[in-house]
Design a protein around this motif. Structure first.
Motif, PDB file in Angstrom:
ATOM      1  N   UNK A   1       0.818  -1.205   0.000  1.00  0.00           N
ATOM      2  CA  UNK A   1       0.000   0.000   0.000  1.00  0.00           C
ATOM      3  C   UNK A   1       0.857   1.261   0.000  1.00  0.00           C
ATOM      4  N   UNK A   2       0.233   2.356  -0.393  1.00  0.00           N
ATOM      5  CA  UNK A   2       0.907   3.643  -0.447  1.00  0.00           C
ATOM      6  C   UNK A   2       1.324   4.077   0.964  1.00  0.00           C
ATOM      7  N   UNK A   3       2.532   4.584   1.142  1.00  0.00           N
ATOM      8  CA  UNK A   3       2.985   4.994   2.483  1.00  0.00           C
ATOM      9  C   UNK A   3       2.113   6.087   3.097  1.00  0.00           C
ATOM     10  N   UNK A   4       1.437   6.888   2.267  1.00  0.00           N
ATOM     11  CA  UNK A   4       0.585   7.944   2.821  1.00  0.00           C
ATOM     12  C   UNK A   4      -0.633   7.347   3.527  1.00  0.00           C
ATOM     13  N   UNK A   5      -1.228   6.296   2.958  1.00  0.00           N
ATOM     14  CA  UNK A   5      -2.373   5.670   3.618  1.00  0.00           C
ATOM     15  C   UNK A   5      -1.927   4.868   4.838  1.00  0.00           C
ATOM     16  N   UNK A   6      -0.761   4.244   4.754  1.00  0.00           N
ATOM     17  CA  UNK A   6      -0.241   3.503   5.910  1.00  0.00           C
ATOM     18  C   UNK A   6      -0.002   4.455   7.077  1.00  0.00           C
ATOM     19  N   UNK A   7       0.578   5.616   6.801  1.00  0.00           N
ATOM     20  CA  UNK A   7       0.859   6.586   7.862  1.00  0.00           C
ATOM     21  C   UNK A   7      -0.414   7.013   8.574  1.00  0.00           C
ATOM     22  N   UNK A   8      -1.441   7.273   7.822  1.00  0.00           N
ATOM     23  CA  UNK A   8      -2.703   7.716   8.424  1.00  0.00           C
ATOM     24  C   UNK A   8      -3.344   6.596   9.232  1.00  0.00           C
TER      25      UNK A   8
ATOM     26  N   UNK B   1     -15.332   0.925   0.010  1.00  0.00           N
ATOM     27  CA  UNK B   1     -14.825  -0.124   0.890  1.00  0.00           C
ATOM     28  C   UNK B   1     -13.308  -0.056   1.022  1.00  0.00           C
ATOM     29  N   UNK B   2     -12.605   0.230  -0.066  1.00  0.00           N
ATOM     30  CA  UNK B   2     -11.146   0.352   0.012  1.00  0.00           C
ATOM     31  C   UNK B   2     -10.744   1.518   0.925  1.00  0.00           C
ATOM     32  N   UNK B   3     -11.448   2.639   0.812  1.00  0.00           N
ATOM     33  CA  UNK B   3     -11.150   3.792   1.669  1.00  0.00           C
ATOM     34  C   UNK B   3     -11.382   3.471   3.138  1.00  0.00           C
ATOM     35  N   UNK B   4     -12.405   2.684   3.421  1.00  0.00           N
ATOM     36  CA  UNK B   4     -12.681   2.313   4.818  1.00  0.00           C
ATOM     37  C   UNK B   4     -11.570   1.427   5.374  1.00  0.00           C
ATOM     38  N   UNK B   5     -10.939   0.622   4.519  1.00  0.00           N
ATOM     39  CA  UNK B   5      -9.799  -0.180   4.958  1.00  0.00           C
ATOM     40  C   UNK B   5      -8.567   0.695   5.146  1.00  0.00           C
ATOM     41  N   UNK B   6      -8.315   1.565   4.179  1.00  0.00           N
ATOM     42  CA  UNK B   6      -7.101   2.384   4.223  1.00  0.00           C
ATOM     43  C   UNK B   6      -7.163   3.488   5.268  1.00  0.00           C
ATOM     44  N   UNK B   7      -8.335   4.088   5.456  1.00  0.00           N
ATOM     45  CA  UNK B   7      -8.446   5.293   6.274  1.00  0.00           C
ATOM     46  C   UNK B   7      -9.509   5.146   7.369  1.00  0.00           C
TER      47      UNK B   7
END
Length: 326
Positions: A60-67, A190-196
């Motif tokens: 995954x993108x490091x920006x979503x992981x950080x959040x 659904x992807x946004x709910x997983x990432x953020x």
């Protein structure tokens, strides 16, 4: 070879005795520890570890992981009804990660700290040959004696949850290619709910501000598992109603494709919504973002669910457990 104890059995068996020397630890049975450091105010402290390909996808993108690293910890602060103050971050970066990855992570982490009004107090940074990992300690504050706890549910209370359940776990299924909804809007939601994750800080503080008896925790390991933690802490049972579980349009679409996704919704984890028990009057005061899904009984540790056909049965324990994964 004997089967290894579960995550929660290991904590209870080996670490709770150590923590029992301090009342602040709450016996390691809640979302955070509570201690008083300032007259009239309690401090709340919690810690979570996140490991690549366990709590987040290494790709995954490091920006979503950080959040996500920040927000899953703030969810524990929300569960106590506290306002966040600051965090301490320990990061172990895989030695093969390019510096650009770390730069992107740090930028997004800093921006999210500003968004949630928290400061970075310090931490540690190391290199590792293993998977990238993060350990975040979050600190919050709340008026003395007002912190929400898991052990306050009483027979006659209603059981309620914030938001909608199952979206993050279904989002992971989408990302892993196990679920294809065909609908782009549902896919992205659904992807946004997983990432953020969306820590319910405002709701937690609102609940604490009522100054009444409410039991609360965040749903991180799935409703099926976390409701049992609350019943155990409070010495009660519950009856839940499957038809009352709040679902997003995307989750409803997944169930239309395959009703077995109910297991994902109830036990998949990563919801980061609040689970609340209290009087019907107090729960109603929290507004329309909270849905009543059941009632509290005096049958200790009994968790029943009335299914969509009206049949009552013991709810499968489920829930995420690190030490049950093989």
């Amino acid at each position: 070879m004997a089967e290894r104890a579960s995550e929660f059995e290991l904590i209870a068996r080996y670490f709770t005795p150590i923590a029992s020397r301090s009342a602040a630890s709450l016996g390691l049975t809640d979302d955070a520890a509570i201690f008083s450091s300032t007259p009239g105010e309690d401090s709340v402290v919690t810690c979570d570890a996140l490991v690549a390909d366990v709590h987040f996808r290494a790709e995954d993108d490091p920006t979503t992981i950080a959040r996500k690293v920040l927000r899953v910890n703030l969810s524990d602060i929300a569960a106590m009804g506290a306002r966040p103050m600051g965090v301490v971050l320990a990061a172990g970066y895989n030695r093969d990660l390019p510096e650009e990855w770390i730069i992107a992570f740090a930028k997004a982490f800093g921006e999210d700290c500003v968004h949630w009004h928290v400061d970075l107090f310090g931490g540690d940074t190391v290199s590792t040959p293993g998977p990238t990992f993060f350990s975040l300690t979050a600190l919050g504050a709340i008026a003395q004696g007002r912190a929400l706890r898991r052990d306050c549910a009483r027979p006659g209370d209603v059981v309620a949850v914030s938001g909608t359940l199952g979206d993050s776990a279904l989002g992971l299924a989408v990302l892993q290619g196990r679920l294809d909804l065909k609908n782009a809007a549902h896919h992205d939601f659904l992807c946004d709910r997983y990432w953020l994750p969306q820590p319910r800080l405002a709701l937690g503080m609102q609940a604490a501000s009522l100054g009444t008896r409410l039991s609360a925790m965040d749903i991180s390991d799935g409703l099926a598992g976390d409701i049992r933690k609350m019943t155990k802490a409070s010495g009660v049972g519950v009856i839940l109603h499957q038809s009352h579980i709040p679902l997003s349009d995307a989750a409803k679409a997944a169930l239309e494709l395959d009703p077995s996704h109910w297991q994902t919704i109830l036990a998949g984890g990563d919801d980061y919504e609040l689970l609340l028990c209290g009087s019907a009057t107090d729960i109603k005061r929290l507004g329309q973002g909270v849905t009543v899904i059941g009632t509290v009984t005096d049958r200790i540790n009994e968790v029943l669910m009335q299914d969509l056909n009206g049949k009552m049965a013991e709810l499968t324990k489920g829930g995420f457990d690190h030490f049950s994964i093989r």
